[in-house]
Design a protein around this motif. Structure first.
Motif, short mmCIF file in Angstrom:
data_model
loop_
_atom_site.label_atom_id
_atom_site.label_comp_id
_atom_site.label_asym_id
_atom_site.label_seq_id
_atom_site.Cartn_x
_atom_site.Cartn_y
_atom_site.Cartn_z
N PRO A 102 6.16 7.01 1.66
CA PRO A 102 5.80 7.10 0.23
C PRO A 102 6.43 8.32 -0.43
O PRO A 102 6.87 8.24 -1.58
CB PRO A 102 4.27 7.22 0.27
CG PRO A 102 3.86 6.64 1.57
CD PRO A 102 4.97 6.94 2.53
N GLU A 103 6.48 9.43 0.29
CA GLU A 103 7.04 10.65 -0.27
C GLU A 103 8.53 10.50 -0.56
O GLU A 103 9.03 10.94 -1.60
CB GLU A 103 6.81 11.83 0.67
CG GLU A 103 5.37 12.24 0.84
CD GLU A 103 4.59 11.35 1.80
OE1 GLU A 103 5.21 10.48 2.48
OE2 GLU A 103 3.36 11.49 1.86
N GLU B 110 0.97 4.15 -2.87
CA GLU B 110 0.86 5.59 -2.58
C GLU B 110 2.00 6.36 -3.25
O GLU B 110 1.78 7.45 -3.79
CB GLU B 110 0.86 5.82 -1.07
CG GLU B 110 0.55 7.25 -0.68
CD GLU B 110 0.43 7.44 0.82
OE1 GLU B 110 0.49 8.62 1.26
OE2 GLU B 110 0.29 6.45 1.55
N ASP C 196 1.14 6.83 -6.84
CA ASP C 196 0.15 7.90 -7.04
C ASP C 196 0.79 9.28 -6.92
O ASP C 196 0.43 10.20 -7.66
CB ASP C 196 -0.99 7.75 -6.03
CG ASP C 196 -1.92 6.59 -6.36
OD1 ASP C 196 -1.94 6.16 -7.54
OD2 ASP C 196 -2.62 6.11 -5.45
N HIS D 66 -3.75 -1.28 -6.20
CA HIS D 66 -3.55 -0.23 -7.20
C HIS D 66 -4.06 -0.75 -8.54
O HIS D 66 -3.76 -1.89 -8.92
CB HIS D 66 -2.08 0.16 -7.30
CG HIS D 66 -1.87 1.48 -7.99
ND1 HIS D 66 -1.89 1.60 -9.37
CD2 HIS D 66 -1.66 2.73 -7.50
CE1 HIS D 66 -1.68 2.86 -9.70
NE2 HIS D 66 -1.55 3.57 -8.58
N ALA E 206 0.84 -1.20 0.00
CA ALA E 206 0.00 0.00 0.00
C ALA E 206 0.88 1.25 0.00
O ALA E 206 0.57 2.25 -0.67
CB ALA E 206 -0.93 -0.01 1.21
N ARG E 207 1.98 1.22 0.74
CA ARG E 207 2.93 2.34 0.74
C ARG E 207 3.51 2.56 -0.66
O ARG E 207 3.61 3.69 -1.15
CB ARG E 207 4.03 2.03 1.75
CG ARG E 207 5.07 3.12 1.99
CD ARG E 207 6.40 2.98 1.25
NE ARG E 207 6.83 1.69 0.84
CZ ARG E 207 7.86 1.03 1.36
NH1 ARG E 207 8.53 1.54 2.35
NH2 ARG E 207 8.22 -0.13 0.85
#
Length: 200
Positions: free
Chosen positions: A186-187, A88, A91, A125, A84-85
């Motif tokens: 994620p960033e 993200e 995205d 995703h 999930a990370r």
């Protein structure tokens, strides 16, 4: 317990990630990690099975920058959080105009059929590619990326699989260029991938 097991699996792989100067100059400004022997020691050709039951190779899958994670769909906590990370991060990159393919490769082919792995990937995703294969295909792909996994004795359908938890950035024409630990946000992953994409 699964998180502790996962930590031990990562620790077992530390010798692959010892700091040494990297030989590749193209992405030096982007690379935060260093690989013992250079980045060409990790990654390479693989042959697996996609969610439609079709045999695919790395050439079919890595058609653009690709973020690969090895895990299993029955994983109780680590894999869903990590994948999930990664989704993200993908995205975030899309918002910045960068297209990166997320890939989930199962290390549990006994339970992770093409349909199961496809559903798992698709739920995390819409563009994530889920891959599985025969035990031999999965083992070969794992060895290619120097990952670790070991299934517990299968007393029922709920056995656990110890495994390493690195995510791998692979670029067409370049192959593997970077790995990301599970404590990265994620960033931070998106920032790193963006740098590599900008320097392709």
């Amino acid at each position: 317990m699964a998180i502790a097991i996962d930590f031990l699996a990562e620790f077992a792989s530390e010798d692959l990630l010892a700091a040494q100067p990297d030989e590749s100059p193209d992405f030096k400004v982007c690379r935060a990690s260093q690989i013992a022997g250079g980045s060409d020691q990790i990654g390479g050709p693989f042959e697996l099975v996609n969610s439609q039951g079709e045999t695919v190779t790395d050439k079919d899958v890595v058609t653009e920058p690709t973020l690969i994670y090895f895990g299993y769909t029955f994983c109780p906590d680590v894999c869903p959080l990590d994948v999930a990370r990664n989704a993200e991060a993908i995205d975030i990159l899309e918002e910045r105009g960068k297209s990166v393919t997320p890939v989930f490769i199962s290390i549990d082919p006994a339970r992770d059929t093409p349909e199961v792995v496809g559903d798992f990937a698709g739920n995390l995703h819409e563009r994530m590619i889920g891959l599985t294969g025969s035990p031999g295909q999965v083992k070969a792909a794992s060895q290619t990326f120097k990952t670790y996994y070991k299934a517990h004795p299968a007393e029922d359908d709920y056995y656990l699989v110890d495994h390493s938890t690195f995510s791998y950035l692979v670029l067409p024409e370049h192959g593997f260029v970077e790995f990301f630990r599970r404590d990265m946000s994620p960033e931070a992953i998106a920032d790193s991938i963006e740098c590599f994409v900008d320097h392709m």
